[in-house]
Design an enzyme around this catalytic site. Structure first.
Site, short mmCIF file in Angstrom:
data_model
loop_
_atom_site.label_atom_id
_atom_site.label_comp_id
_atom_site.label_asym_id
_atom_site.label_seq_id
_atom_site.Cartn_x
_atom_site.Cartn_y
_atom_site.Cartn_z
N GLN A 70 0.82 -1.21 0.00
CA GLN A 70 0.00 0.00 0.00
C GLN A 70 0.86 1.26 0.00
OE1 GLN A 70 -2.91 -1.60 3.29
NE2 GLN A 70 -3.92 0.03 2.18
N HIS A 71 0.21 2.37 -0.33
CA HIS A 71 0.70 3.74 -0.14
C HIS A 71 1.78 4.21 -1.10
CE1 HIS A 71 -1.46 3.04 3.53
NE2 HIS A 71 -0.49 2.40 4.13
N ASP A 225 -2.37 -4.98 0.15
CA ASP A 225 -1.90 -6.28 0.62
C ASP A 225 -2.64 -6.77 1.86
OD1 ASP A 225 -0.73 -4.32 2.17
OD2 ASP A 225 1.33 -5.00 1.88
#
Length: 465
Positions: A70-71, A225
């Site tokens: 992520q991110h 995830d």
């Protein structure tokens, strides 16, 4: 009917090909990613192609989906070319930008109300602010911003243009400019952070296709995830999933969104239409790696040593902030050892303290979820760190509840595959796949482990305040 699931994690790319009806593993592949907190996305694409080749290709699958870390900030120019290497979730250079954004919007409560989370260095919006302030030329060239799994899905679909970028609720909810509660972007926050409004991916529902493979098979919207791991592990209401990978995550499936003004619990969405309140630590399995390297042993021996020491390691405490920390938000902190005496200066005591310290940091996250209304009937322990016998046996002493460990598996990739099967087969819910036998661990809680850890942790936080 076969389906494919991809996990493009921080460290590697995994591909699983499974039977859509039963979930039976048919074949798989894996390839490594380069180290670092800044990685060019081309490295992910190369690893995906290698892992797909090892898995026998995708020509015979009925659907595929990609889950990923992520991110991460992937910036594309007007031609779809990568502007600069992606800043990953564990890159902490935007910590100052996070503090600026919190102050500028009027405080943490304003952010929790707006998007269900409070900015920390991990989130995409802080990285965009950093880019705008530190690399203005790169920011000016940025026509679109997406996340790692969005970019890989787009590439698998043939990179058909920036307007074809797609994402899902779970990954969008970790950007800082999309609200899980409202299901909508906050373009005002994006403009405020980045001084401009780039193209962002369309957010899809759980079974909406994000494009198609060259064979014509649909691509699922994918997932972050953690959401994929929850789907892959078959998490149920009342289950809290603790995933011990590069990062440590503690999350549960919920029917209502979270909005924690402390910033400890991030109000993410899951990939089924529900919500995924989540706590993340930067330091998890690598704490075990570091302890093993320090002692000059492998992980099996580290586990044996840890189990040979008494609970609480006779007062030796390791606070595992080895790479800074996200929860609590101390990006510049370091790890520390407390209670070192002649009696605790043994490999066994240090091994035990490392395992307990990592688990105590995760238990702090469990407490935060409970404070936000989560119910904890049991903990489902997954990830590479769950393969340690010491972790499995010590976890119920620290968490204070039964711990269930499913068979080792690639739960993020499996979650992506299960999403692909949902699309291929239709239906109101994902297909029910039979999992293997689980192991259950029940031990009496040992409160003094967490009490001593809390004292050492608070000493560090007081010193850094």
């Amino acid at each position: 009917m076969l389906v494919a699931g991809v996990d493009s994690s921080t460290q590697s790319c995994k591909v699983v090909i499974r039977d859509a009806s039963t979930g039976e593993l048919v074949r798989e592949g894996r390839a490594s990613h380069p180290d670092g907190t800044e990685v060019h996305p081309d490295a992910w694409w190369s690893a995906l192609q290698e892992a797909v080749a090892q898995a026998g290709g995708l020509d015979d699958v009925a659907a595929a989906a990609v889950a990923g870390q992520q991110h991460g900030m992937v910036c594309l120019d007007e031609h779809g070319e990568v502007v600069r290497p992606a800043l990953l979730w564990n890159d902490t250079r935007s910590a100052g930008a996070a503090n600026e954004l919190i102050e500028e919007l009027g405080g943490a409560q304003a952010w929790a109300d707006a998007v269900g989370l409070v900015p920390v260095a991990s989130f995409t919006i802080t990285k965009l602010r950093w880019l705008a302030r530190n690399e203005p030329d790169a920011a000016d060239r940025t026509a679109a911003v997406c996340l790692p799994h969005d970019w890989l899905t787009w590439k698998l679909a043939g990179a058909p243009g920036l307007d074809a970028l797609r994402t899902d609720r779970s990954d969008a909810s970790g950007t800082g400019y999309w609200s899980a509660a409202t299901g909508a972007y906050r373009p005002d926050l994006l403009r405020h952070a980045f001084d401009r409004e780039p193209i962002v991916p369309v957010v899809l529902g759980p079974t909406e296709p994000a494009g198609a493979l060259p064979s014509g098979a649909p691509l699922g919207p994918g997932a972050g995830d953690n959401a994929a791991a929850g789907l892959g592990a078959g998490a149920l209401p009342g289950d809290v999933v603790v995933s011990i990978g590069t990062s440590g995550t503690v999350f549960s499936v919920a029917d209502t969104p979270a909005a924690d003004p402390t910033g400890i619990v991030a109000g993410f969405a899951d990939c089924t239409g529900r919500f995924l309140p989540l706590v993340c630590t930067l330091n998890a399995a690598r704490v075990l790696d570091a302890a093993a390297a320090l002692l000059g042993v492998d992980h099996d021996e580290l586990s044996r040593l840890a189990l040979s020491a008494p609970a609480g390691a006779d007062g030796l405490v390791l606070v595992p902030y080895l790479e800074g920390e996200r929860t609590p938000n101390r990006p510049l902190s370091t790890g520390s050892v407390h209670g070192l005496t002649l009696g605790t200066s043994t490999p066994a005591h240090l091994a035990r303290a490392a395992v307990e310290g990592m688990l105590c940091a995760l238990a702090d996250g469990l407490d935060a979820l409970v404070a936000q209304g989560s119910t904890v009937n049991r903990v489902v322990l997954v990830g590479g760190g769950a393969r340690s016998e010491a972790v499995r046996r010590i976890a119920p002493e620290v968490f204070g509840c039964p711990v269930v460990v499913p068979p080792p598996g690639e739960y993020v990739a499996d979650g992506a595959a299960r999403q692909a099967a949902w699309i291929a087969m239709g239906g109101a819910e994902p297909p029910a796949w039979a999992g293997g036998a689980v192991e259950q661990y029940e031990e009496k809680p040992v409160p003094h482990i967490r009490e001593r850890y809390a004292a050492a942790r608070d000493h560090i936080l007081d010193r850094l305040a």
